[in-house]
Design a protein around this motif. Structure first.
Motif, short mmCIF file in Angstrom:
data_model
loop_
_atom_site.label_atom_id
_atom_site.label_comp_id
_atom_site.label_asym_id
_atom_site.label_seq_id
_atom_site.Cartn_x
_atom_site.Cartn_y
_atom_site.Cartn_z
N GLU A 156 -38.90 24.02 11.38
CA GLU A 156 -38.78 25.32 11.57
C GLU A 156 -37.95 26.40 10.60
O GLU A 156 -37.79 27.47 10.49
CB GLU A 156 -37.67 25.67 12.98
CG GLU A 156 -38.33 25.00 14.15
CD GLU A 156 -37.31 24.89 15.50
OE1 GLU A 156 -36.93 25.84 15.74
OE2 GLU A 156 -36.75 23.74 15.72
N GLN A 157 -37.51 25.67 9.54
CA GLN A 157 -36.85 26.17 8.35
C GLN A 157 -37.80 25.64 7.27
O GLN A 157 -37.29 24.94 6.24
CB GLN A 157 -35.52 26.01 8.20
CG GLN A 157 -34.66 26.34 9.53
CD GLN A 157 -34.66 27.93 9.50
OE1 GLN A 157 -34.82 28.55 8.41
NE2 GLN A 157 -34.60 28.39 10.75
N PRO A 158 -39.07 26.19 6.90
CA PRO A 158 -39.74 25.34 5.92
C PRO A 158 -39.22 25.97 4.44
O PRO A 158 -38.69 26.96 4.57
CB PRO A 158 -41.21 25.72 6.37
CG PRO A 158 -40.99 27.12 7.10
CD PRO A 158 -39.93 26.97 8.11
N THR A 159 -39.53 25.35 3.50
CA THR A 159 -39.47 25.78 2.06
C THR A 159 -40.70 25.30 1.56
O THR A 159 -41.74 24.78 1.82
CB THR A 159 -38.36 24.58 1.53
OG1 THR A 159 -38.88 23.26 1.39
CG2 THR A 159 -36.96 24.77 2.34
N LEU A 160 -40.68 25.86 0.35
CA LEU A 160 -42.06 25.72 -0.75
C LEU A 160 -42.36 24.22 -0.80
O LEU A 160 -43.49 23.80 -0.78
CB LEU A 160 -41.77 26.25 -2.23
CG LEU A 160 -41.68 27.79 -1.97
CD1 LEU A 160 -41.66 28.23 -3.39
CD2 LEU A 160 -42.75 28.34 -1.42
N GLU A 161 -41.37 23.22 -0.88
CA GLU A 161 -41.71 21.94 -1.28
C GLU A 161 -42.50 21.35 0.14
O GLU A 161 -43.29 20.44 -0.05
CB GLU A 161 -40.45 21.00 -1.01
CG GLU A 161 -39.69 21.17 -2.18
CD GLU A 161 -38.22 20.67 -2.08
OE1 GLU A 161 -37.84 19.82 -1.00
OE2 GLU A 161 -37.27 20.75 -3.18
N ASP A 162 -42.56 21.93 1.37
CA ASP A 162 -43.28 21.66 2.49
C ASP A 162 -44.84 21.97 2.33
O ASP A 162 -45.76 21.44 2.99
CB ASP A 162 -42.71 22.17 3.88
CG ASP A 162 -41.38 21.81 4.19
OD1 ASP A 162 -41.13 20.76 3.90
OD2 ASP A 162 -40.68 22.80 4.55
N VAL A 163 -45.00 22.76 1.27
CA VAL A 163 -46.49 23.19 0.94
C VAL A 163 -46.80 22.58 -0.26
O VAL A 163 -48.10 23.01 -0.64
CB VAL A 163 -46.80 24.67 1.20
CG1 VAL A 163 -46.72 25.33 2.55
CG2 VAL A 163 -45.93 25.48 0.36
N GLU A 164 -46.28 21.84 -0.91
CA GLU A 164 -46.53 20.98 -2.06
C GLU A 164 -47.28 19.82 -1.93
O GLU A 164 -47.00 19.04 -0.87
CB GLU A 164 -45.38 21.07 -3.02
CG GLU A 164 -44.91 22.12 -3.53
CD GLU A 164 -43.55 22.20 -4.50
OE1 GLU A 164 -43.08 21.30 -4.38
OE2 GLU A 164 -43.34 23.22 -5.00
N GLY A 165 -47.97 19.19 -2.56
CA GLY A 165 -48.53 17.95 -2.62
C GLY A 165 -49.90 18.04 -1.87
O GLY A 165 -50.59 19.04 -1.52
#
Length: 152
Positions: A37-46
């Motif tokens: 619910e509090q995504p960051t850019l790290e969540d769309v890397e990889g």
């Protein structure tokens, strides 16, 4: 085990409810699922598969909890060429041109950054579908099959 992130943007909990309802479908397909619910850019890397599930607020606006994530995408313009995603947008067609505006805006931004949407975006209209998961669950089942996403 393959990873699936469900990134949620919601004001009143509708998009979170949809995320929680579709999570078991992905688990049955062999994924370890994280709802964020509090995504960051790290969540769309990889290479994790991502499902965005978000409602539209106001006049086509991004829900408040997702604003920092979208702002970071715009400010940092990361290359998202490895990101494969699906998108479920919740909206209300009585708002006219801003119907599902948050989902459409995010989808365009992700595309500009090189991400690859798998299949079509699902737009759920509150004027036609009282419970959003009634539309989301069959769409996700079909999405998993059509995109050959089963890993189990």
């Amino acid at each position: 085990m393959a990873q699936l992130n469900i990134l949620v943007g919601t004001m009143y909990g509708g998009a979170l409810d949809v995320a929680e309802q579709v999570k078991p479908l992905f688990e049955s397909a062999g994924y370890s699922v994280a709802i964020k619910e509090q995504p960051t850019l790290e969540d769309v890397e990889g290479d994790a598969l991502t499902l965005f599930c978000l409602s539209t607020t106001g006049s086509g606006d991004i829900p408040g909890n997702l604003v920092p994530f979208v702002r970071a995408l715009k400010d940092q313009s990361p290359s998202l060429t490895g990101l494969k995603y699906g998108l479920i947008a919740l909206g209300d067609s009585s708002y006219g041109d801003t119907f599902c505006g948050a989902g459409r805006t995010l989808d365009a931004l992700l595309e500009d950054l090189g991400a690859q949407r798998l299949g079509e975006r699902l737009e759920i209209d509150a004027m036609e579908t009282f419970m959003a998961d009634d539309a989301a669950v069959p769409w996700v089942e079909e999405w998993i099959d059509r995109q050959d996403l089963k890993v189990a």
